[in-house]
Design an enzyme around this catalytic site. Structure first.
Site, short mmCIF file in Angstrom:
data_model
loop_
_atom_site.label_atom_id
_atom_site.label_comp_id
_atom_site.label_asym_id
_atom_site.label_seq_id
_atom_site.Cartn_x
_atom_site.Cartn_y
_atom_site.Cartn_z
N SER A 18 -8.88 0.97 16.63
CA SER A 18 -8.29 2.29 16.91
C SER A 18 -8.28 2.61 18.40
O SER A 18 -9.27 2.41 19.11
CB SER A 18 -9.07 3.37 16.17
OG SER A 18 -8.61 4.64 16.58
N LYS A 69 -6.47 9.33 4.26
CA LYS A 69 -5.79 10.58 4.60
C LYS A 69 -5.56 11.50 3.40
O LYS A 69 -5.57 12.71 3.54
CB LYS A 69 -4.47 10.29 5.32
CG LYS A 69 -4.67 9.70 6.71
CD LYS A 69 -3.35 9.51 7.41
CE LYS A 69 -3.54 8.89 8.79
NZ LYS A 69 -2.28 8.81 9.53
N ALA A 131 6.95 4.82 0.90
CA ALA A 131 6.65 6.09 0.23
C ALA A 131 5.14 6.26 0.05
O ALA A 131 4.69 7.02 -0.79
CB ALA A 131 7.37 6.16 -1.11
P1 ATR Z 1 -0.14 3.65 4.01
O1 ATR Z 1 -1.18 4.72 3.99
O2 ATR Z 1 -0.24 2.70 5.17
O3 ATR Z 1 1.25 4.22 3.85
P2 ATR Z 1 -0.07 2.91 1.22
O4 ATR Z 1 -0.22 4.34 0.81
O5 ATR Z 1 -0.84 1.85 0.49
O6 ATR Z 1 -0.45 2.71 2.74
O7 ATR Z 1 1.49 2.57 1.18
C1 ATR Z 1 1.98 1.33 1.57
C2 ATR Z 1 3.50 1.39 1.62
O8 ATR Z 1 4.01 0.15 2.11
C3 ATR Z 1 4.15 1.60 0.26
O9 ATR Z 1 5.38 2.26 0.44
C4 ATR Z 1 4.37 0.14 -0.20
O10 ATR Z 1 5.37 -0.02 -1.18
P3 ATR Z 1 4.99 0.19 -2.76
O11 ATR Z 1 4.82 1.67 -2.96
O12 ATR Z 1 6.13 -0.37 -3.49
O13 ATR Z 1 3.70 -0.59 -2.97
C5 ATR Z 1 4.83 -0.45 1.09
N1 ATR Z 1 4.65 -1.92 1.20
C6 ATR Z 1 3.51 -2.61 1.46
N2 ATR Z 1 3.75 -3.93 1.53
C7 ATR Z 1 5.09 -4.09 1.32
C8 ATR Z 1 5.97 -5.22 1.29
N3 ATR Z 1 5.51 -6.47 1.46
N4 ATR Z 1 7.27 -5.00 1.07
C9 ATR Z 1 7.74 -3.74 0.87
N5 ATR Z 1 6.96 -2.63 0.90
C10 ATR Z 1 5.66 -2.81 1.12
#
Ligand code: ATR
Length: 278
Positions: A18, A69, A131
């Site tokens: 961070s 968060k 999302a």
């Molecule tokens: P963060 O707090 O970083 O947003 P999160 O709440 O776990 O972490 O959300 C991760 C996001 O990245 C989600 O939108 C996830 O898609 P899904 O809801 O379908 O899981 C997306 N994501 C993570 N890896 C991905 C990948 N390889 N391809 C497409 N979307 C990905």
């Protein structure tokens, strides 16, 4: 830390990377305020216990990073407007013996877009990729900034739909899957808010989402931002940015909550660009 010295921290898992301690130290120097700011990794005690221990020792303000968060919002006695809208808290303020939660991610992103990238959001079409927590944190502020439409594209359609429904904006917020993007037209602003880059993964995106002057911003910085920013550049997009600007702006808004003064972000942003080799 000696007990009861008012201090600040970033809580997350992991937090070793961070830049927040450095940013707040720079802000403190600039404003003539002595800031004690720690990194607290929640791996050992979990989020709630780490936070409770921090408050007991004199912690009066915290930045919350992934993956806490949403949990932070649950632990707050009161929430500010943006935090309530998003259900996501990135800033905690200790008030009258309890935590008050704020969300400065949305305001930080808007300021970065408008002031650093000189984009007026009025009537713009915006594509939000993802999302999850990061997308949820910025979506309400974007939607209220006068944009004409936000398309939320996510790997899982269900999650994109949930976010669109939460925003309660009728046709101004549409949900789709990443594979439907070729049918969604082009966008003035594209925001990469997935965590794919953290795993070194690259989203498959069609060229058709870009228009002549699209601004592409990845909310991540460092290596995690590389797959998307490299893709945007490979498509000859000229306005490409990572999340460093938003990071510094959201930190300045948090600093203002805690210390009553908003620092000048430009010198800190410029310094980090060089010193952190970002
Ligand atoms: P963060 O707090 O970083 O947003 P999160 O709440 O776990 O972490 O959300 C991760 C996001 O990245 C989600 O939108 C996830 O898609 P899904 O809801 O379908 O899981 C997306 N994501 C993570 N890896 C991905 C990948 N390889 N391809 C497409 N979307 C990905």
């Amino acid at each position: 830390m000696s007990p009861k010295v008012p201090h600040y921290a970033v809580l997350g898992r992991p937090v070793a990377h961070s830049l927040s301690p450095q940013i707040h130290a720079e802000f403190g120097k600039q404003c003539g305020i002595a800031v004690i700011y720690l990194r607290l990794d929640t791996s050992e005690l979990g989020f709630a216990d780490t936070l409770a221990r921090f408050a007991k020792a004199g912690g009066v303000g915290a930045n919350i990073t992934a993956p806490h968060k949403a949990e932070a919002a649950q632990l707050c006695q009161s929430l500010g407007y943006r935090a309530q809208q998003a259900g996501i808290v990135n800033t905690l303020i200790w008030r009258n013996g309890a935590w008050h939660g704020a969300n400065t991610d949305g305001s930080g992103l808007l300021r970065d877009i408008r002031e650093r990238h000189d984009l007026n959001l009025e009537s713009r079409r915006v594509l939000l990729l993802g999302a999850g927590g990061a997308a949820q944190g910025v979506a309400p502020a974007l939607l209220e900034a006068g944009i004409s439409q936000m398309v939320i594209a996510n790997r899982s359609l269900e999650r994109a739909r949930q976010l669109a429904e939460r925003l309660d904006a009728a046709d101004a917020a549409l949900a789709c899957t990443l594979t439907e993007l070729p049918d969604m037209g082009s966008f003035d602003l594209i925001i990469q808010a997935t965590s794919a880059g953290h795993h070194g993964e690259q989203l498959t995106l069609p060229h058709s989402i870009l228009q002549k002057d699209s601004l592409c911003i990845d909310l991540n910085y460092g290596r995690a931002a590389l797959p998307f920013t490299a893709w945007a550049r490979s498509q000859h997009c000229r306005r490409v940015a990572d999340g460093l600007g938003m990071l510094v702006e959201q930190a300045a808004d948090a600093f203002a909550f805690w210390h009553g003064i908003r620092p000048d972000t430009a010198p800190v942003y410029n310094k980090l660009r060089i010193s952190a080799r970002l």
